[in-house]
Design a protein around this motif. Structure first.
Motif, PDB file in Angstrom:
ATOM      1  N   VAL A 444       0.791  -1.337   0.088  1.00 35.47           N
ATOM      2  CA  VAL A 444       0.114   0.115   0.036  1.00 35.47           C
ATOM      3  C   VAL A 444       0.911   1.163  -0.239  1.00 35.47           C
ATOM      4  O   VAL A 444       0.616   2.094  -0.797  1.00 35.47           O
ATOM      5  CB  VAL A 444      -0.897   0.004   1.427  1.00 35.47           C
ATOM      6  CG1 VAL A 444      -1.459   1.353   1.344  1.00 35.47           C
ATOM      7  CG2 VAL A 444      -1.798  -1.102   1.194  1.00 35.47           C
ATOM      8  N   LEU A 448       0.516   4.120  -3.643  1.00 34.37           N
ATOM      9  CA  LEU A 448      -0.566   4.914  -3.029  1.00 34.37           C
ATOM     10  C   LEU A 448      -1.384   5.719  -4.147  1.00 34.37           C
ATOM     11  O   LEU A 448      -2.149   6.328  -4.147  1.00 34.37           O
ATOM     12  CB  LEU A 448       0.119   6.112  -1.802  1.00 34.37           C
ATOM     13  CG  LEU A 448       0.150   5.279  -0.282  1.00 34.37           C
ATOM     14  CD1 LEU A 448       0.698   6.439   0.450  1.00 34.37           C
ATOM     15  CD2 LEU A 448      -1.053   4.904   0.078  1.00 34.37           C
ATOM     16  N   LEU A 452      -6.202   1.635  -4.868  1.00 39.10           N
ATOM     17  CA  LEU A 452      -6.138   0.434  -4.037  1.00 39.10           C
ATOM     18  C   LEU A 452      -7.414  -0.179  -3.708  1.00 39.10           C
ATOM     19  O   LEU A 452      -8.395   0.557  -3.196  1.00 39.10           O
ATOM     20  CB  LEU A 452      -5.149   0.605  -2.800  1.00 39.10           C
ATOM     21  CG  LEU A 452      -3.795   1.208  -3.037  1.00 39.10           C
ATOM     22  CD1 LEU A 452      -3.294   1.839  -2.198  1.00 39.10           C
ATOM     23  CD2 LEU A 452      -3.012  -0.181  -3.822  1.00 39.10           C
ATOM     24  N   CYS A 457      -5.239  -6.463  -2.659  1.00 42.69           N
ATOM     25  CA  CYS A 457      -4.228  -6.754  -1.597  1.00 42.69           C
ATOM     26  C   CYS A 457      -4.452  -8.185  -1.016  1.00 42.69           C
ATOM     27  O   CYS A 457      -3.464  -8.708  -0.720  1.00 42.69           O
ATOM     28  CB  CYS A 457      -4.482  -5.613  -0.486  1.00 42.69           C
ATOM     29  SG  CYS A 457      -3.599  -4.060  -1.123  1.00 42.69           S
ATOM     30  N   VAL A 484      -5.822   3.109   4.289  1.00 39.87           N
ATOM     31  CA  VAL A 484      -5.311   3.559   3.088  1.00 39.87           C
ATOM     32  C   VAL A 484      -5.436   5.240   3.005  1.00 39.87           C
ATOM     33  O   VAL A 484      -4.548   6.059   2.668  1.00 39.87           O
ATOM     34  CB  VAL A 484      -6.113   3.231   1.813  1.00 39.87           C
ATOM     35  CG1 VAL A 484      -5.613   3.822   0.504  1.00 39.87           C
ATOM     36  CG2 VAL A 484      -5.592   1.705   1.649  1.00 39.87           C
ATOM     37  N   ARG A 488      -2.522   8.147   2.811  1.00 44.10           N
ATOM     38  CA  ARG A 488      -2.532   8.942   1.857  1.00 44.10           C
ATOM     39  C   ARG A 488      -2.423  10.523   2.579  1.00 44.10           C
ATOM     40  O   ARG A 488      -1.910  11.356   1.984  1.00 44.10           O
ATOM     41  CB  ARG A 488      -3.786   8.992   0.945  1.00 44.10           C
ATOM     42  CG  ARG A 488      -3.550   7.663   0.065  1.00 44.10           C
ATOM     43  CD  ARG A 488      -4.872   7.517  -0.680  1.00 44.10           C
ATOM     44  NE  ARG A 488      -4.802   6.607  -1.846  1.00 44.10           N
ATOM     45  CZ  ARG A 488      -5.520   5.981  -2.494  1.00 44.10           C
ATOM     46  NH1 ARG A 488      -6.752   5.868  -1.971  1.00 44.10           N
ATOM     47  NH2 ARG A 488      -5.332   5.161  -3.490  1.00 44.10           N
TER      48      ARG A 488
END
Length: 538
Positions: A444, A448, A452, A457, A484, A488
């Motif tokens: 991840v 980024l 995603l 995953c 996530v 970010r």
């Protein structure tokens, strides 16, 4: 010690003419040397040396019965202060070097002159005189320790600095104890030997006592050069100086001289707290309290400094050297096991502390650090098992037990707590499930900029989507989407702080729509990306 003892020497060689030439051909008495014996073989020479214990042995390296090498070994074992000088030929050079390694003082290469012999023997004499002088100084110092000031005077001054007394009774006591100082106008210095307890842990009591006496003597002689005063011991690592104030020498300057002399004439440094001028004997205990208060500021320097009462303004107790944002960032670093980030936040806190004006009282700063340790430990309790916390608890308790701790030591202990906490978390994450999730997290963090998903995953780590989702939340405490988004936002913050444009940041972390990125960023931080960037650059 009496008259200086003459240097004694024996000469050993298997040739009589050589012995006679050396022992009779040189006026040894002119050099303060007495030939106390000669011998023709090594065994006879060893017996003579053990009996007479000469200061110097001059011997041929090649001797019958027992050679010079064996003789040297035997002499050094039983009489290590004896200076063994070897006479050796060119072909015996390696042999002579071996004797030197065994403890021989020097060697003289053949052929030699009488002048060569005198030169090397006088070198040995000089070494002996240096050793005798050292022993004499130790003897004299030990004698002075035995003849130190009476116990009554020591006890009286220790009481005087802690308790009030009427002026009349204090003056009577001074007369009874024959204290030579004037009875008005005093400066009190509290002198602390830096890191004394730690540096003397392995030393015998006799050497510790000798060190304390030497420092006391240095202070006494320094003060005596300028005014009347007394120096006495207050504790294992502290001495107190009380002296009559003098217009000829500023108290701070005199304390600096004391610091310099202690560092110059001993292997220890000292920190000194100085009182204001005290008028009466009955007020000396107030001066002592002032000096102790001033001395506490060596917390900031770690030692080897002078601190005057009144030079430090008082700061309120309710102060803080770090912001709530810094606290949150530190706790985030600990929860994520990010050592680099944790140390970076601590460095920011240290820099804030260094900018405080005036400097806070050390005890207030120690309390603030204790509070920070408590907060850090609470976070680590969330992440670690009880048995893993025992070592950290022991470290914290050890620091609390220290009588005095410097700012640098306090900061180091805080860093160690964070580093160990992060290390323990790394070990805690070694289960197979955690390794699987951290593999996904690594993916991840490096992707980024992509769209995603859980499915993507989960496939990466060969798990079903539902199982991966549950496992991910169990390990991280967040859903996959929350994680996530947070990653970010964290990446966005870092890029914005480095000056990247908002549109560029959005694209780099997977948001094609700048407006949507701004909404998500503000929802998580309370600021738009532009506002965050501006607030950081102010």
């Amino acid at each position: 010690m009496g008259m200086e003892k003459r240097i004694s020497m024996i000469v050993l060689d298997d040739i009589v003419t050589v012995i006679d030439g050396i022992s009779l051909g040189i006026p040894w008495s002119d050099y303060g040397i007495e030939i106390v014996g000669t011998a023709l073989d090594g065994e006879e020479g060893l017996t003579m040396a053990q009996e007479l214990q000469p200061d110097i042995i001059l011997t041929d390296i090649r001797m019958p019965v027992m050679d010079g090498l064996e003789l040297t070994r035997s002499i050094i074992e039983t009489h290590p202060s004896c200076k063994v000088i070897l006479l050796s030929g060119f072909t015996e050079f390696t042999y002579a070097q071996q004797a030197i390694r065994l403890g021989a003082f020097d060697f003289i290469s053949k052929p030699f002159s009488l002048e060569d012999i005198v030169e090397v023997v006088l070198k040995a004499v000089k070494e002996i005189e240096i050793e005798r002088s050292k022993h004499k100084r130790i003897y004299e110092m030990e004698a002075r320790v035995r003849e130190s000031k009476p116990l009554l005077r020591q006890e009286y001054f220790n009481l005087l600095i802690r308790h009030s007394s009427s002026e009349e009774s204090a003056r009577e006591k001074w007369g009874f104890l024959e204290i030579s100082m004037r009875r008005e106008g005093f400066i009190i210095m509290v002198v602390e030997i830096d890191r004394f307890s730690k540096s003397t842990q392995a030393l015998p009591i006799s050497e510790i006592e000798l060190t304390r006496f030497a420092l006391q003597n240095i202070l006494e002689e320094t003060i005596a050069a300028y005014t009347e005063g007394v120096v006495f011991r207050e504790s294992m690592n502290r001495l107190v100086v009380i002296y009559n104030s003098t217009g000829l020498m500023d108290p701070g300057m005199l304390a600096e001289i004391c610091c310099n002399h202690c560092a110059q004439f001993s292997r220890y440094t000292v920190s000194i707290g100085i009182s204001l001028e005290i008028s009466l004997i009955s007020e000396i205990h107030h001066g002592y309290q002032q000096a102790v208060s001033a001395l506490s500021y060596n917390f900031y320097t770690g030692g080897n400094g002078v601190f005057r009462y009144g030079d430090f303004e008082q700061m309120g107790q309710h102060m803080r050297t770090y912001s709530l944002d810094q606290e949150k960032e530190l706790l985030f670093a600990l929860r994520s096991g990010n050592q680099e980030l944790a140390l970076g936040v601590l460095q920011q806190i240290y820099e804030n502390c260094a900018k405080l004006e005036p400097l806070p009282q050390p005890q207030h700063l120690i309390m603030m650090y204790d509070e920070l340790v408590f907060i850090i430990f609470r976070v680590l309790e969330e992440k670690l098992h009880a048995d893993e916390l025992n070592g950290l608890k022991a470290d914290i308790e050890d620091n609390k037990k220290k009588n005095r701790i410097s700012l640098s030591e306090l900061q180091k202990s805080l860093e160690q707590l964070c580093l160990k906490g992060c290390d323990l978390q790394d070990k805690y994450r070694t289960t197979e499930a955690e390794r699987v999730i951290h593999k996904a997290i690594k993916y991840v963090n490096s992707h980024l900029h992509l769209d995603l998903s859980v499915n993507e995953c989960a496939k990466l780590v060969h798990l079903s989507s539902s199982y991966f989702s549950n496992l991910f939340k169990k390990v991280t405490g967040q859903t996959f989407l929350q994680f996530v988004t947070n990653e970010r936002i964290d990446r966005a913050k870092q890029m914005l702080m480095k000056g990247h444009q908002v549109q560029e940041v959005a694209a780099q972390i997977g948001y094609e729509d700048r407006r949507y990125f701004s909404e998500i960023f503000k929802k998580n931080t309370g600021l738009t990306p532009s506002e965050f960037k501006q607030s950081y650059q102010k």
